[in-house]
Write an enzyme that holds these catalytic residues in place. Structure first.
Site, mmCIF file in Angstrom:
data_model
loop_
_atom_site.group_PDB
_atom_site.id
_atom_site.type_symbol
_atom_site.label_atom_id
_atom_site.label_comp_id
_atom_site.label_asym_id
_atom_site.label_seq_id
_atom_site.Cartn_x
_atom_site.Cartn_y
_atom_site.Cartn_z
ATOM 1 N N ARG A 161 -8.429 -0.714 -9.025
ATOM 2 C CA ARG A 161 -9.484 -1.620 -8.571
ATOM 3 C C ARG A 161 -10.790 -1.051 -8.917
ATOM 4 O O ARG A 161 -11.899 -2.049 -8.934
ATOM 5 C CB ARG A 161 -9.516 -1.890 -7.156
ATOM 6 C CG ARG A 161 -8.211 -2.501 -6.751
ATOM 7 C CD ARG A 161 -7.946 -2.480 -4.990
ATOM 8 N NE ARG A 161 -7.290 -1.152 -4.762
ATOM 9 C CZ ARG A 161 -7.029 -0.977 -3.502
ATOM 10 N NH1 ARG A 161 -7.347 -1.726 -2.455
ATOM 11 N NH2 ARG A 161 -6.477 0.298 -3.361
ATOM 12 N N GLY B 11 -5.009 -0.865 5.914
ATOM 13 C CA GLY B 11 -3.782 -1.020 6.615
ATOM 14 C C GLY B 11 -4.260 -1.324 8.191
ATOM 15 O O GLY B 11 -4.990 -0.643 8.616
ATOM 16 N N ASN C 164 -12.453 1.725 -3.324
ATOM 17 C CA ASN C 164 -11.445 1.439 -4.013
ATOM 18 C C ASN C 164 -11.936 0.547 -5.095
ATOM 19 O O ASN C 164 -11.270 0.354 -6.156
ATOM 20 C CB ASN C 164 -10.619 0.363 -3.264
ATOM 21 C CG ASN C 164 -9.853 1.186 -1.915
ATOM 22 O OD1 ASN C 164 -9.256 2.187 -2.524
ATOM 23 N ND2 ASN C 164 -10.027 0.814 -0.813
#
Ligand code: UD1
Ligand code: CA
Length: 482
Positions: free
Chosen positions: A16, A151, A239
């Site tokens: 990314r 997550g 990220n």
């Protein structure tokens, strides 16, 4: 810290980021982002640290030259669970617990990690003397307004942590969960060793997910402790470039705040870019848009004006670096003044109370105490004694097209404006150079050297010129040209 080993995950490509550089080497406040979790572990004095490398592994190893660190290769990269599997052979002798961090979570502090350890160990003692079962995993979680990409921590009907579901695997009903997994875990070594091999790749990304250990622990009736932080800044993952910029902003605020509490004034801290490791003394004043990078120190009482960029340099006490100057690999003593618009290139040494003015460039040169070079000069490959005056526009011609040569200017020399000193040349103590001279030979101490041609004066020249012009532009003259 006894019986604590650590693993830092840093093998991923960082797709990314859209970059040739491995993600963990992108810089935050002047250091590759992996430097920070590694430093936090060093501060905690864990027994051993293993870095899992894979994508760009050579570069990552080079960026972490500390010989106390262990490295292991993960190839191919099949997920965070697989990364930890790759690290296990390096930790075969370790007992107790293992602290697992990600190389892409740079803002984590040693205090938070210490709190995680404390909470984990306290949980093993139980409440009011009643022993409770030892948690096999303690994980740092955090509540986020925008949890997208992370997550999510899933809890059962008794509010016990029962699993982590990756963003890509979320059921629609789980999208609104805002407690996220930070990827920072303390895991019982024995539990880890027996359960890692039970991980599978039955998920959207077909990867071995490390947080699936939480689901496994819950299914086995083991305790999992979530240590929930209030501040999500510290555990943000980097990220992509947007998150990289945010991490830099937070780190910058943290660094500037530390300097402010240590006695540094910032006229606008939001535009001061101070790298990790830069040292600044008390009562230093930093104006807007200043960049202090690398191994730079600024002595007490100095002023760094707007737009100044200083890299790998030492600035003494009570110095003033005026607007828009650039200083690189240089040493400036106490009370030096430089700029505005000075350019001090590598190898510059400026001694006490010397003054370098606007548009002066210095390279690989030592300027003695009290030297004045006020305007528009180039001083390269030179040794200049004390109290020398360098007139405006003086150039040291150090390069003959093949080699660089050195010029020596001894104490108390006066160099008149617009002179060129063609190296190698030595100007003796107390000598004078007449303005506009081109000096190609050594000048003895106390002498005057002047090399400009004698001035000619032609009386009445201007009147004659006007007469000539009048004749050449007369109509008669013009028509005769046709
Ligand atoms: C991971 C967690 C997620 C958590 C988030 C927090 C997993 C499956 N997900 O997601 O629950 O919310 O971190 O920031 O763990 N790495 C390897 N080898 C690999 C894959 C990754 O070493 O095969 C390293 C990466 O270099 C990185 C770290 O592990 O430093 C995390 O990997 P990343 O792909 O960024 O995981 P996230 O999707 O952020
Ligand atoms: Ca990540």
């Amino acid at each position: 810290m006894k019986n604590i080993a650590a693993i830092v995950l840093a093998a991923g490509k960082g797709t990314r980021m859209k970059s040739k550089l491995p993600k963990v080497l992108h810089k935050v406040s002047g250091k590759p982002m992996i430097f920070y979790p590694v430093q936090a572990l060093k501060d905690l004095r864990v027994e051993s640290t293993v870095i899992v490398v894979g994508h760009g592994s050579e570069q990552v190893r080079e960026a972490l030259p500390d010989k106390d660190l262990g490295f292991c290769e993960q190839s191919p990269q099949l997920g965070t669970g697989h990364a930890v599997m790759s690290a296990m052979p390096s930790l075969s002798g370790s007992k107790g617990e293992v602290l697992i961090l990600s190389g892409d979570v740079p803002l984590i502090t040693k205090n938070t990690l210490r709190a995680l350890l404390r909470i984990h160990r306290r949980s093993t003692k139980g409440v009011k003397g009643r022993a409770v079962e030892h948690p096999v995993i303690s994980v740092i979680s955090v509540l986020m307004d925008d949890p997208a990409g992370y997550g999510r921590v899933v809890r059962d009907g008794h509010d016990r942590v029962c699993g982590v579901v990756e963003d890509k695997d979320l059921a629609p009903s789980q999208r609104s969960i805002c407690e996220v997994n930070t990827g920072i875990y303390l895991i019982d070594m024995a539990f880890l060793k027996t359960n890692l091999k039970k991980l599978d790749t039955k998920n959207k990304q077909k990867e071995y997910y490390l947080p699936d250990l939480i689901t496994l622990a819950y299914a086995q009736g083991k305790r999992v402790k979530a240590f929930t932080l209030l501040d999500s800044e510290e555990v943000m993952g980097v990220n992509n470039r947007f998150e990289l910029a945010r991490a830099n902003m937070f780190m910058r605020e943290r660094i500037n705040e530390e300097h402010m509490f240590a006695g540094v004034t910032f006229t606008d801290p939001s535009t001061a870019y101070i790298d990790n490791g830069v040292k600044i003394g008390e009562d230093v004043v930093i104006y807007p848009n200043v960049h202090l990078s690398g191994a730079t120190t600024v002595g007490a009482g100095s002023v760094i004006e707007e737009g100044v960029k200083i890299t790998d340099s030492r600035i003494g006490r009570d110095a003033v670096i005026k607007s828009h100057s650039v200083v690189e690999s240089s040493v400036l003593a106490d009370e030096v003044q430089a700029g505005p618009f000075a350019r001090l290139r590598p190898g510059t040494r400026i001694k006490k109370a010397a003054r370098i003015g606007n548009f002066v460039e210095v390279k690989n040169a030592t300027l003695g105490p009290g030297v004045k070079a006020g305007h528009l000069s180039y001083l390269g490959d030179a040794v200049i004694g004390k109290d020398v005056n360098i007139g405006a526009g003086t150039i040291i011609c150090n390069y003959d097209g093949v080699k660089k040569h050195k010029t020596h200017i001894k104490d108390n020399v006066f160099v008149g404006s617009d002179s060129q000193l063609v190296s190698p040349v030595t100007i003796g103590k107390g000598a004078y150079i007449g303005s506009g001279s081109t000096i190609t030979k050594d000048v003895p101490a106390g002498a005057l050297a002047i090399s400009r041609s004698a001035q000619k004066v032609i009386l009445g020249w201007a009147v004659k010129r006007d007469e000539l012009l009048a004749v050449s532009s007369s109509p008669l003259k013009k028509s005769s040209k046709k």
